[in-house]
Design a protein around this motif. Structure first.
Motif, PDB file in Angstrom:
ATOM      1  N   SER A  65      41.279  44.408  46.557  1.00 36.86           N
ATOM      2  CA  SER A  65      40.936  45.519  45.665  1.00 36.86           C
ATOM      3  C   SER A  65      40.779  45.043  44.226  1.00 36.86           C
ATOM      4  O   SER A  65      39.869  45.483  43.506  1.00 36.86           O
ATOM      5  CB  SER A  65      42.006  46.607  45.740  1.00 36.86           C
ATOM      6  N   ALA A  66      41.649  44.130  43.790  1.00 38.91           N
ATOM      7  CA  ALA A  66      41.544  43.575  42.433  1.00 38.91           C
ATOM      8  C   ALA A  66      40.231  42.817  42.267  1.00 38.91           C
ATOM      9  O   ALA A  66      39.534  42.960  41.258  1.00 38.91           O
ATOM     10  CB  ALA A  66      42.737  42.671  42.132  1.00 38.91           C
ATOM     11  N   ALA A  69      37.156  45.308  42.299  1.00 37.72           N
ATOM     12  CA  ALA A  69      37.026  46.003  41.012  1.00 37.72           C
ATOM     13  C   ALA A  69      36.444  45.053  39.960  1.00 37.72           C
ATOM     14  O   ALA A  69      35.618  45.458  39.141  1.00 37.72           O
ATOM     15  CB  ALA A  69      38.380  46.552  40.565  1.00 37.72           C
ATOM     16  N   TRP A  70      36.856  43.785  39.973  1.00 31.88           N
ATOM     17  CA  TRP A  70      36.302  42.763  39.062  1.00 31.88           C
ATOM     18  C   TRP A  70      34.798  42.624  39.309  1.00 31.88           C
ATOM     19  O   TRP A  70      33.991  42.635  38.384  1.00 31.88           O
ATOM     20  CB  TRP A  70      37.019  41.438  39.274  1.00 31.88           C
ATOM     21  N   SER A  78      40.814  46.710  38.084  1.00 29.94           N
ATOM     22  CA  SER A  78      41.201  45.368  38.516  1.00 29.94           C
ATOM     23  C   SER A  78      42.544  44.964  37.924  1.00 29.94           C
ATOM     24  O   SER A  78      43.433  44.473  38.617  1.00 29.94           O
ATOM     25  CB  SER A  78      40.128  44.349  38.123  1.00 29.94           C
ATOM     26  N   TYR A  81      46.222  46.028  39.223  1.00 31.27           N
ATOM     27  CA  TYR A  81      46.866  45.351  40.341  1.00 31.27           C
ATOM     28  C   TYR A  81      47.734  44.170  39.888  1.00 31.27           C
ATOM     29  O   TYR A  81      48.396  43.548  40.711  1.00 31.27           O
ATOM     30  CB  TYR A  81      45.810  44.863  41.346  1.00 31.27           C
ATOM     31  N   ARG A 110      34.511  38.569  31.814  1.00 31.93           N
ATOM     32  CA  ARG A 110      33.600  39.484  32.520  1.00 31.93           C
ATOM     33  C   ARG A 110      32.363  39.800  31.684  1.00 31.93           C
ATOM     34  O   ARG A 110      31.283  40.027  32.231  1.00 31.93           O
ATOM     35  CB  ARG A 110      34.342  40.773  32.907  1.00 31.93           C
TER      36      ARG A 110
END
Length: 178
Positions: A65-66, A69-70, A78, A81, A110
């Motif tokens: 999940s992290a 999301a990233w 992200s 978590y 990012r």
């Protein structure tokens, strides 16, 4: 004679029905038995060989999940978590940092990408036999495009240590694809 033969056949039939078959022995997993019965002579020695067991799938879900999301550019999600303090290890970086510092680092990182796409190959969740450490390893292929339109890709391995359901360590290993 016919009566005697009939008597023996009847006795034989009755005795066959009264015979109990011995209970069957459970089938043994010879591979598992061989693995535990025969010590392995490793080329190297370490303090705790064969120290890991399969871990909690919830840790895998947290790690995935992290990463997802990233990939989707949802940094707040992200980062949710991750723990309050995280040790990060990338090429050229090995540092323990606060959640705020991690937020700044990952935001800058990012922003270097217009798009990111992950193709997951595999994952594994493990826990130490003494239950003191829990890790998830992710193996995946990542492609990206920068804001200037430059495209590239890499094979990536993430080792994530989790404690109380939060990521407290992230080690990333990459091999750029040329």
């Amino acid at each position: 004679m016919k009566k005697l033969t009939f008597f023996f056949l009847t006795a034989l039939a009755c005795s066959c029905n009264n015979m109990q078959t011995p209970p069957k022995e459970p089938v043994k997993d010879t591979a598992a038995t061989a693995a535990t019965a025969t010590p392995v002579n490793y080329a190297y020695t370490i303090e705790h060989p064969d120290y890991w067991e399969i871990g909690n799938p919830a840790n895998t879900a947290t790690s995935l999940s992290a990463l997802k999301a990233w990939e989707d550019g949802k940094l707040d999600e992200s980062l949710s978590y991750f723990g309050d303090s995280v040790r990060v290890q990338f090429d050229g970086l090995d540092k323990k940092m606060s959640h705020d510092s991690l937020t700044a680092l990952l935001t800058r990182a990012r922003n270097n990408y217009k798009t990111i796409k992950v193709k997951m190959y595999d994952w594994e969740s493990v826990i130490s036999k003494d239950k003191s450490e829990e890790w998830v390893t992710l193996w995946y292929f990542q492609t990206w495009e920068t804001p200037k339109g430059v495209k590239d890709s890499a094979d990536v391995i993430n080792d994530l240590q989790l404690k109380n359901g939060k990521i407290v360590r992230l080690s990333e290993y990459t091999r750029k694809i040329h």
